[in-house]
Design a protein around this motif. Sequence first.
Motif, mmCIF file in Angstrom:
data_model
loop_
_atom_site.group_PDB
_atom_site.id
_atom_site.type_symbol
_atom_site.label_atom_id
_atom_site.label_comp_id
_atom_site.label_asym_id
_atom_site.label_seq_id
_atom_site.Cartn_x
_atom_site.Cartn_y
_atom_site.Cartn_z
ATOM 1 N N PRO A 1 -27.348 -39.359 6.055
ATOM 2 C CA PRO A 1 -26.332 -39.049 5.050
ATOM 3 C C PRO A 1 -26.036 -37.564 4.935
ATOM 4 O O PRO A 1 -25.537 -37.128 3.906
ATOM 5 N N PHE A 2 -26.330 -36.777 5.973
ATOM 6 C CA PHE A 2 -26.222 -35.320 5.814
ATOM 7 C C PHE A 2 -24.769 -34.868 5.699
ATOM 8 O O PHE A 2 -23.838 -35.620 6.020
ATOM 9 N N SER A 3 -24.614 -33.579 5.300
ATOM 10 C CA SER A 3 -23.273 -33.053 5.054
ATOM 11 C C SER A 3 -22.459 -32.991 6.337
ATOM 12 O O SER A 3 -21.227 -33.068 6.303
ATOM 13 N N GLY A 4 -23.135 -32.861 7.484
ATOM 14 C CA GLY A 4 -22.404 -32.865 8.744
ATOM 15 C C GLY A 4 -21.678 -34.173 8.949
ATOM 16 O O GLY A 4 -20.539 -34.216 9.429
ATOM 17 N N PHE A 5 -22.313 -35.256 8.551
ATOM 18 C CA PHE A 5 -21.680 -36.566 8.656
ATOM 19 C C PHE A 5 -20.467 -36.645 7.730
ATOM 20 O O PHE A 5 -19.395 -37.115 8.137
ATOM 21 N N ILE A 6 -20.646 -36.138 6.497
ATOM 22 C CA ILE A 6 -19.544 -36.205 5.531
ATOM 23 C C ILE A 6 -18.347 -35.400 6.026
ATOM 24 O O ILE A 6 -17.204 -35.862 5.995
ATOM 25 N N GLY A 7 -18.641 -34.175 6.544
ATOM 26 C CA GLY A 7 -17.565 -33.337 7.041
ATOM 27 C C GLY A 7 -16.846 -33.981 8.214
ATOM 28 O O GLY A 7 -15.610 -34.024 8.271
ATOM 29 N N LYS A 8 -17.637 -34.499 9.161
ATOM 30 C CA LYS A 8 -17.017 -35.111 10.343
ATOM 31 C C LYS A 8 -16.212 -36.334 9.938
ATOM 32 O O LYS A 8 -15.109 -36.566 10.430
ATOM 33 N N LEU A 9 -16.780 -37.134 9.016
ATOM 34 C CA LEU A 9 -16.089 -38.335 8.572
ATOM 35 C C LEU A 9 -14.747 -37.973 7.947
ATOM 36 O O LEU A 9 -13.717 -38.599 8.255
ATOM 37 N N GLY A 10 -14.762 -36.922 7.087
ATOM 38 C CA GLY A 10 -13.515 -36.502 6.458
ATOM 39 C C GLY A 10 -12.477 -36.111 7.496
ATOM 40 O O GLY A 10 -11.301 -36.508 7.414
ATOM 41 N N LEU A 11 -12.917 -35.364 8.523
ATOM 42 C CA LEU A 11 -11.989 -34.913 9.553
ATOM 43 C C LEU A 11 -11.469 -36.104 10.356
ATOM 44 O O LEU A 11 -10.270 -36.190 10.663
ATOM 45 N N LEU A 12 -12.361 -37.005 10.727
ATOM 46 C CA LEU A 12 -11.926 -38.133 11.555
ATOM 47 C C LEU A 12 -10.971 -39.033 10.762
ATOM 48 O O LEU A 12 -9.981 -39.522 11.305
ATOM 49 N N GLU A 13 -11.279 -39.218 9.468
ATOM 50 C CA GLU A 13 -10.366 -40.004 8.629
ATOM 51 C C GLU A 13 -8.988 -39.362 8.569
ATOM 52 O O GLU A 13 -7.965 -40.037 8.705
ATOM 53 N N ALA A 14 -8.978 -38.026 8.380
ATOM 54 C CA ALA A 14 -7.702 -37.323 8.320
ATOM 55 C C ALA A 14 -6.955 -37.478 9.631
ATOM 56 O O ALA A 14 -5.723 -37.619 9.655
ATOM 57 N N GLY A 15 -7.706 -37.467 10.748
ATOM 58 C CA GLY A 15 -7.073 -37.634 12.062
ATOM 59 C C GLY A 15 -6.467 -39.011 12.210
ATOM 60 O O GLY A 15 -5.333 -39.161 12.691
ATOM 61 N N VAL A 16 -7.189 -40.033 11.765
ATOM 62 C CA VAL A 16 -6.664 -41.397 11.861
ATOM 63 C C VAL A 16 -5.456 -41.556 10.949
ATOM 64 O O VAL A 16 -4.439 -42.161 11.327
ATOM 65 N N ALA A 17 -5.543 -40.934 9.752
ATOM 66 C CA ALA A 17 -4.452 -41.065 8.798
ATOM 67 C C ALA A 17 -3.175 -40.425 9.317
ATOM 68 O O ALA A 17 -2.069 -40.822 8.927
ATOM 69 N N ASP A 18 -3.311 -39.435 10.207
ATOM 70 C CA ASP A 18 -2.138 -38.765 10.737
ATOM 71 C C ASP A 18 -1.273 -39.731 11.544
ATOM 72 O O ASP A 18 -0.052 -39.649 11.529
ATOM 73 N N GLY A 19 -1.898 -40.606 12.286
ATOM 74 C CA GLY A 19 -1.156 -41.675 12.933
ATOM 75 C C GLY A 19 -0.665 -41.401 14.346
ATOM 76 O O GLY A 19 -0.370 -42.337 15.080
ATOM 77 N N GLY A 20 -0.559 -40.128 14.732
ATOM 78 C CA GLY A 20 -0.062 -39.837 16.087
ATOM 79 C C GLY A 20 -1.107 -40.203 17.135
ATOM 80 O O GLY A 20 -2.259 -40.480 16.816
#
Lengths: 580, 175
Positions: free
Chosen positions: A388-407
Motif C-alpha cells: 500500500p505504499f505511496s509509490g503505488f498510490i502515485g502510480k495508480l493515480g497517473l495510470l488512472e489519469a492516463g486511462v481517463a484520457d482515452g487516447g
Amino acid sequence: MIRVLTPLPVLLPLLGAAAALLVGGRHPRMQRTLSVAVLTAVLGVSIALLLLADSEGAAALSVGGWPVPLGVVLVVDRLSALMLVVAAAVALGVLVFAVGQGAADGDAETPISIFHPTFLVLIAGVANAFLAGDLFNLYVGFEILLTASYVLLTLGGSAARIRAGITYIIVSLLSSVLFLAAIALVYAATGTVNMAQLAGRLAELPEGTQLLLQSMLLIAFCIKAAVFPLSAWLPDSYPTAPAPVTAVFAGLLTKVGVYAVIRTQTLLFPGGALDEVLMWAALATMVVGILGAVAQTDVRRILSFTLVSHIGYMVFGISLASTAGLAGAIFYVVHHIAIQTTLFLVAGLIERQGGSTSVNRLGGLATASPLLAVLYFVPAMNLAGIPPFSGFIGKLGLLEAGVADGGWLPIVLVAGGAVTSLLTLLAISRVWSRAFWRPPTQSPADDTSDAAAADAGPDLSPEPLPSPVEEQEPAGEKQPAGAALGDRAEARRAAWQRHTAVATASTPATDGLGNDERPGRPLRPLPRVMVASTAAMVVVTVGLTALAGPLYGIADRAAGDLRDRGPYISSVFGDDGAVP
Amino acid sequence: MTPTVVLPVVIGVLYAAGVYLLLDRSLTRVLLGFLLLGNATNLLLLSTGGPSGLAPILGYAEPEEMSDPLPQALVLTAIVITFGIAAFVLAIIYRSWRLVRQEVIEVDEEDRRVARRSGTDADEIDPDDLAPEDRAAMHADTFAADNEVEATLARHYAGIASDDVDLPPTDRHLK
C-alpha cells in the motif's frame, strides 16, 4: 503574514551560509548546529507557507517594493509551497546524515569547512527556483543551485569526482546558456519576463514563435530534469559524489527541472502544443531508464537509472494536461523526492557496512545488519510501487489519469508505466537478493579489501593519498595463477568472519589476508546518527503513505490552480486581474 | 536609434564558434567555447532591448530616447554568473591536470564495460567466473589507472614535482 514569510526560505539559508562560512573550520560544532537550525527553521516556515497557501490561496511578494511588472516577484501557491516543504524536509534529513557521517569519519580533526555553507546555498537556490515569479529570477535560482552543486559534486577533488563533475558541469552550462537565450527571445517577443504577465502575452504571439519559445524552454528544463534523450549525463555524474550529496541531488535537483516544466506547460503555454512530444519522451525515459538500471551492477548506478526512469512518470502526468494527470504528477514528485533521497542514503550505509556498492561484491548484509535490510527494503518496495505504499498510490493515480484520457498514446504509456514498475522491482530485488541474502561465501572474497580501497570515493573525509603502485597490485594478479585452492577458501572464511564480526559488533574485524584495513574506514557498526537520520527518512516516506489522502488533496487542488491559472495571475496583479 | 546588422552577425558567428569549440575533447577549448556561447547569449539578450539609445538615466535623456534598461540589468547579472563559473571551471581543469596530467574528457569505462557484456543475464553469472576487471563495477579501475599514470610519471620525471605544468607529458608519452 504569508508575504512576510515568503522570502524566508531563500534568505535564511543564504544568511546561514554566510554565518556558517564565518564560523568555518574553527568551530565545526557550531557550524553544524547552525546549519541544522537554519534548515529546521526553513522547514517550519515552509510548512506554515503551505498551510497558509492552502487555506488563503496564492500570494505574491514584490521584492524591494517595486511596482509589479518591473521588480522581482516571489510567488507562493500550493505547488511551490508543497515543493518547498518536501525540499526542506529531505535537505534536513540529508544534513543530519552528513553530520553523522562527518562525526564518524573524524571531521572534528580535519573539518571540511565549505560543505555546510555550500549545502545551504544549494537549498537557497532550490527555494528561489520554486518561488521565482519571473523567468530571470528562475534562471538566477537555477544558477545558484547549480554553482553550489558543482562544488558539492567535486568535493575533495579526487580523479573520479573531477571526471564526473566535468560531465555534469558542461551539460549544466549548456542548458543554462539555452535557458538564457530562451529568456532573451521571450523578452524580445513580449517585452517582459514576469511569468504572470507572460501568461497573457505569450498567447498573442504567432503560433510558430510560441512553439520556438516553448521548445527552447522545455529543452533547457528537460536537460535539468534528465528526460530522455537528454538524460545521459545523470548516471555518469551522480554516483561518485559523497553519499549525502548524491542523495540530495537525486532527490531535489532533477525535480526543480520537473517543477519548471510544470510551470512552462501550465502557466506559460497551456495550449498543449508539445504534449504529444512530451508523451513520447516520457515513454522513452521510463523504458530506457529502467533498462539501464537492469543492466547495472552497482547500487548507486542502479538507483541513478531508476531516478531517470521515474522522471518519466512525472513527465507523463504533465503531458496529459488534465487536472488528474497533473495531480498525479505533483504527488509523484513529492513521493519521489523523499524516496529517492532515502534510497541513496541507504546506499551510503550499504557502502559503509559492506565496503562496496557493487552487488557483485556485496553479500550477507541481512545477517550483518538486519536494521539496514529493513531500511533498504521498505523504500525499495515503495519505489517499485508495491501496495500500500505511496509509490503505488502515485502510480495508480497517473495510470488512472492516463486511462481517463482515452487516447491510444496514453494507453501505450500506461502499459509502459506498468512494465517500468515491474522492471524496477526486478532491478531492486536483484540488489535485495544478492547484496542482502547471498551468503558472503559466494561473493568473491579475495578482493574485498581491494574493493574497499577502490571504492574509496564516496565519503566526506578528504581522500587518502593513493598508495604506491608497487603495493597495490592490479586485481588480476592478486591471485597468482598457481594459487592454492586453500588460499581462496581461507579468504572466504575470513570474509565470513568479518561479516559476522560486524554483525555482532563486539570484536574488531580482522582482514585475514594480512592486509591492513584501509585507514579511517574500518568496518565497524554503523554510526548511530547516520542510521537514525536514514530511519527518519524511511519513516517520512512511510508517512507519505499514511498522509496520502490529505497530500493527494493538496496535489489535486494545486493541479486545479495550475489548470485555472487565475489564482497565480491574480496573486501577482491583484484580484481585479488588470494585467498591464 | 538605428537598428544594426552587425550585432546579429556577431551573435551568429560567436554561437557557431562556441558550439565548435564545445565539441572538442580538450577542456580548455570547451571552456573557451562556453565563454563564446555566454558572450553570444549576452549580446542576444542585450539586442532584445531594441535599437540603441541614450543611457537610461533620469534627467540625462528623455524616456523615449533611452535604451531599454531591463536587458542591461539582466546582462550584467548573466556576465557575473558566467565569470564566476568560468573561474570554477578553470580550477577544475587545473585540478584535472594535476591529477592525471591530461585535460581531455576521458572515455567512460563503465559504459564500455556495459557495452562489452554478453547477452547473459547478470544473475546467471557466477562472479568467480568473471575476469577480475569485470567484477569491479563503477570506476573502481580508474583509481588504479590514475595511480599507475602517476607512478609511471614519477619514474620518468623523477626530479619534477607532480604539479609542474611546464612539461606536459600526456599518457601518449608513456607508452
